[in-house]
Design a protein around this motif. Sequence first.
Motif, PDB file in Angstrom:
ATOM      1  N   MET A   1       0.831  -1.167   0.000  1.00 40.90           N
ATOM      2  CA  MET A   1       0.000   0.000   0.000  1.00 40.90           C
ATOM      3  C   MET A   1       0.890   1.250   0.000  1.00 40.90           C
ATOM      4  O   MET A   1       1.931   1.284   0.634  1.00 40.90           O
ATOM      5  CB  MET A   1      -0.903   0.018   1.237  1.00 40.90           C
ATOM      6  CG  MET A   1      -1.753   1.248   1.246  1.00 40.90           C
ATOM      7  SD  MET A   1      -2.544   1.755   2.781  1.00 40.90           S
ATOM      8  CE  MET A   1      -1.322   1.702   3.990  1.00 40.90           C
ATOM      9  N   LEU A   2       0.437   2.254  -0.713  1.00 43.42           N
ATOM     10  CA  LEU A   2       1.109   3.549  -0.758  1.00 43.42           C
ATOM     11  C   LEU A   2       0.260   4.530   0.048  1.00 43.42           C
ATOM     12  O   LEU A   2      -0.954   4.582  -0.124  1.00 43.42           O
ATOM     13  CB  LEU A   2       1.217   3.999  -2.219  1.00 43.42           C
ATOM     14  CG  LEU A   2       1.872   5.328  -2.521  1.00 43.42           C
ATOM     15  CD1 LEU A   2       3.315   5.334  -2.054  1.00 43.42           C
ATOM     16  CD2 LEU A   2       1.809   5.588  -4.015  1.00 43.42           C
ATOM     17  N   SER A   3       0.882   5.256   0.942  1.00 45.12           N
ATOM     18  CA  SER A   3       0.173   6.244   1.754  1.00 45.12           C
ATOM     19  C   SER A   3       0.614   7.640   1.326  1.00 45.12           C
ATOM     20  O   SER A   3       1.792   7.894   1.102  1.00 45.12           O
ATOM     21  CB  SER A   3       0.496   6.016   3.231  1.00 45.12           C
ATOM     22  OG  SER A   3      -0.167   6.973   4.021  1.00 45.12           O
ATOM     23  N   PHE A   4      -0.337   8.540   1.236  1.00 45.32           N
ATOM     24  CA  PHE A   4      -0.087   9.888   0.706  1.00 45.32           C
ATOM     25  C   PHE A   4      -0.725  10.910   1.633  1.00 45.32           C
ATOM     26  O   PHE A   4      -1.866  10.748   2.061  1.00 45.32           O
ATOM     27  CB  PHE A   4      -0.710   9.959  -0.694  1.00 45.32           C
ATOM     28  CG  PHE A   4      -0.869  11.342  -1.263  1.00 45.32           C
ATOM     29  CD1 PHE A   4       0.233  12.062  -1.695  1.00 45.32           C
ATOM     30  CD2 PHE A   4      -2.119  11.914  -1.395  1.00 45.32           C
ATOM     31  CE1 PHE A   4       0.087  13.328  -2.233  1.00 45.32           C
ATOM     32  CE2 PHE A   4      -2.278  13.169  -1.943  1.00 45.32           C
ATOM     33  CZ  PHE A   4      -1.174  13.879  -2.363  1.00 45.32           C
ATOM     34  N   ASP A   5       0.018  11.959   1.966  1.00 45.24           N
ATOM     35  CA  ASP A   5      -0.597  13.079   2.675  1.00 45.24           C
ATOM     36  C   ASP A   5      -0.147  14.387   2.038  1.00 45.24           C
ATOM     37  O   ASP A   5       0.973  14.520   1.571  1.00 45.24           O
ATOM     38  CB  ASP A   5      -0.293  13.046   4.172  1.00 45.24           C
ATOM     39  CG  ASP A   5       1.163  13.285   4.514  1.00 45.24           C
ATOM     40  OD1 ASP A   5       2.032  12.844   3.741  1.00 45.24           O
ATOM     41  OD2 ASP A   5       1.426  13.894   5.546  1.00 45.24           O
ATOM     42  N   HIS A   6      -1.072  15.295   1.965  1.00 48.81           N
ATOM     43  CA  HIS A   6      -0.840  16.624   1.388  1.00 48.81           C
ATOM     44  C   HIS A   6      -1.947  17.498   1.959  1.00 48.81           C
ATOM     45  O   HIS A   6      -3.115  17.203   1.760  1.00 48.81           O
ATOM     46  CB  HIS A   6      -0.961  16.542  -0.139  1.00 48.81           C
ATOM     47  CG  HIS A   6      -0.780  17.865  -0.824  1.00 48.81           C
ATOM     48  ND1 HIS A   6       0.125  18.044  -1.820  1.00 48.81           N
ATOM     49  CD2 HIS A   6      -1.394  19.059  -0.660  1.00 48.81           C
ATOM     50  CE1 HIS A   6       0.062  19.293  -2.257  1.00 48.81           C
ATOM     51  NE2 HIS A   6      -0.857  19.916  -1.557  1.00 48.81           N
ATOM     52  N   TYR A   7      -1.586  18.526   2.693  1.00 50.35           N
ATOM     53  CA  TYR A   7      -2.585  19.348   3.362  1.00 50.35           C
ATOM     54  C   TYR A   7      -2.755  20.666   2.612  1.00 50.35           C
ATOM     55  O   TYR A   7      -1.984  21.607   2.817  1.00 50.35           O
ATOM     56  CB  TYR A   7      -2.179  19.574   4.822  1.00 50.35           C
ATOM     57  CG  TYR A   7      -1.796  18.280   5.504  1.00 50.35           C
ATOM     58  CD1 TYR A   7      -2.668  17.202   5.510  1.00 50.35           C
ATOM     59  CD2 TYR A   7      -0.556  18.111   6.095  1.00 50.35           C
ATOM     60  CE1 TYR A   7      -2.328  15.996   6.105  1.00 50.35           C
ATOM     61  CE2 TYR A   7      -0.206  16.915   6.707  1.00 50.35           C
ATOM     62  CZ  TYR A   7      -1.098  15.870   6.709  1.00 50.35           C
ATOM     63  OH  TYR A   7      -0.749  14.686   7.293  1.00 50.35           O
ATOM     64  N   PRO A   8      -3.744  20.754   1.733  1.00 55.54           N
ATOM     65  CA  PRO A   8      -3.898  21.960   0.910  1.00 55.54           C
ATOM     66  C   PRO A   8      -4.325  23.172   1.724  1.00 55.54           C
ATOM     67  O   PRO A   8      -5.031  23.063   2.715  1.00 55.54           O
ATOM     68  CB  PRO A   8      -4.975  21.570  -0.101  1.00 55.54           C
ATOM     69  CG  PRO A   8      -5.759  20.512   0.575  1.00 55.54           C
ATOM     70  CD  PRO A   8      -4.794  19.772   1.449  1.00 55.54           C
ATOM     71  N   PHE A   9      -3.872  24.317   1.274  1.00 57.05           N
ATOM     72  CA  PHE A   9      -4.209  25.605   1.861  1.00 57.05           C
ATOM     73  C   PHE A   9      -5.345  26.174   1.023  1.00 57.05           C
ATOM     74  O   PHE A   9      -5.168  26.451  -0.157  1.00 57.05           O
ATOM     75  CB  PHE A   9      -2.968  26.505   1.821  1.00 57.05           C
ATOM     76  CG  PHE A   9      -3.081  27.751   2.629  1.00 57.05           C
ATOM     77  CD1 PHE A   9      -3.234  27.690   4.007  1.00 57.05           C
ATOM     78  CD2 PHE A   9      -3.020  28.983   2.023  1.00 57.05           C
ATOM     79  CE1 PHE A   9      -3.319  28.844   4.763  1.00 57.05           C
ATOM     80  CE2 PHE A   9      -3.105  30.151   2.763  1.00 57.05           C
ATOM     81  CZ  PHE A   9      -3.251  30.084   4.141  1.00 57.05           C
ATOM     82  N   PHE A  10      -6.509  26.338   1.606  1.00 57.86           N
ATOM     83  CA  PHE A  10      -7.696  26.737   0.848  1.00 57.86           C
ATOM     84  C   PHE A  10      -7.889  28.245   0.727  1.00 57.86           C
ATOM     85  O   PHE A  10      -8.829  28.687   0.101  1.00 57.86           O
ATOM     86  CB  PHE A  10      -8.952  26.124   1.477  1.00 57.86           C
ATOM     87  CG  PHE A  10      -9.099  24.653   1.218  1.00 57.86           C
ATOM     88  CD1 PHE A  10      -9.823  24.197   0.136  1.00 57.86           C
ATOM     89  CD2 PHE A  10      -8.494  23.724   2.044  1.00 57.86           C
ATOM     90  CE1 PHE A  10      -9.946  22.847  -0.120  1.00 57.86           C
ATOM     91  CE2 PHE A  10      -8.616  22.371   1.802  1.00 57.86           C
ATOM     92  CZ  PHE A  10      -9.348  21.926   0.719  1.00 57.86           C
ATOM     93  N   GLN A  11      -7.006  29.022   1.319  1.00 59.13           N
ATOM     94  CA  GLN A  11      -7.137  30.474   1.254  1.00 59.13           C
ATOM     95  C   GLN A  11      -6.551  30.998  -0.056  1.00 59.13           C
ATOM     96  O   GLN A  11      -5.680  30.365  -0.637  1.00 59.13           O
ATOM     97  CB  GLN A  11      -6.402  31.117   2.433  1.00 59.13           C
ATOM     98  CG  GLN A  11      -6.871  30.623   3.777  1.00 59.13           C
ATOM     99  CD  GLN A  11      -8.353  30.821   3.997  1.00 59.13           C
ATOM    100  OE1 GLN A  11      -8.896  31.871   3.696  1.00 59.13           O
ATOM    101  NE2 GLN A  11      -9.022  29.802   4.492  1.00 59.13           N
ATOM    102  N   PRO A  12      -7.007  32.168  -0.502  1.00 60.45           N
ATOM    103  CA  PRO A  12      -6.416  32.761  -1.703  1.00 60.45           C
ATOM    104  C   PRO A  12      -4.901  32.947  -1.516  1.00 60.45           C
ATOM    105  O   PRO A  12      -4.447  33.293  -0.429  1.00 60.45           O
ATOM    106  CB  PRO A  12      -7.115  34.112  -1.819  1.00 60.45           C
ATOM    107  CG  PRO A  12      -8.392  33.934  -1.064  1.00 60.45           C
ATOM    108  CD  PRO A  12      -8.087  32.969   0.051  1.00 60.45           C
ATOM    109  N   ASP A  13      -4.153  32.722  -2.567  1.00 62.65           N
ATOM    110  CA  ASP A  13      -2.694  32.820  -2.521  1.00 62.65           C
ATOM    111  C   ASP A  13      -2.227  33.629  -3.734  1.00 62.65           C
ATOM    112  O   ASP A  13      -1.588  33.100  -4.633  1.00 62.65           O
ATOM    113  CB  ASP A  13      -2.100  31.408  -2.520  1.00 62.65           C
ATOM    114  CG  ASP A  13      -0.597  31.388  -2.331  1.00 62.65           C
ATOM    115  OD1 ASP A  13      -0.041  32.385  -1.814  1.00 62.65           O
ATOM    116  OD2 ASP A  13       0.024  30.398  -2.709  1.00 62.65           O
ATOM    117  N   PRO A  14      -2.569  34.939  -3.761  1.00 63.40           N
ATOM    118  CA  PRO A  14      -2.301  35.743  -4.955  1.00 63.40           C
ATOM    119  C   PRO A  14      -0.836  35.854  -5.347  1.00 63.40           C
ATOM    120  O   PRO A  14      -0.516  35.964  -6.520  1.00 63.40           O
ATOM    121  CB  PRO A  14      -2.885  37.110  -4.612  1.00 63.40           C
ATOM    122  CG  PRO A  14      -2.974  37.139  -3.137  1.00 63.40           C
ATOM    123  CD  PRO A  14      -3.157  35.713  -2.679  1.00 63.40           C
TER     124      PRO A  14
END
Length: 93
Positions: A1-14
């Motif tokens: 099994m491959l485990s993946f984590d990535h915590y996206p930032f949902f705020q505007p990032d101009p």
Amino acid sequence: MLSFDHYPFFQPDPDGRFGNISKAGFVANLATVRRAALGASIPFWVAIRVVPIPFGVVGGVVAQYDPSEAQLRWQAFTSLAYGAKGIIYFTCE
């Protein structure tokens, strides 16, 4: 099994300061993990962080991502749409 984590930032990032921690970065990395898992014929799971995480200082204030229910759902359903076989919720700080 491959485990993946990535915590996206949902705020505007101009100014692009947060780079691939955007929603687009999450999807791009998810596609990469999907290809790797398919290539190795193994399932992949996605870890989703449900507690606040600081992202640095923006304008003298600590920018913190505290995911909403809608953001958690988006991550889970997007992961499943890309073929994730499991979702893990990261709850520790």
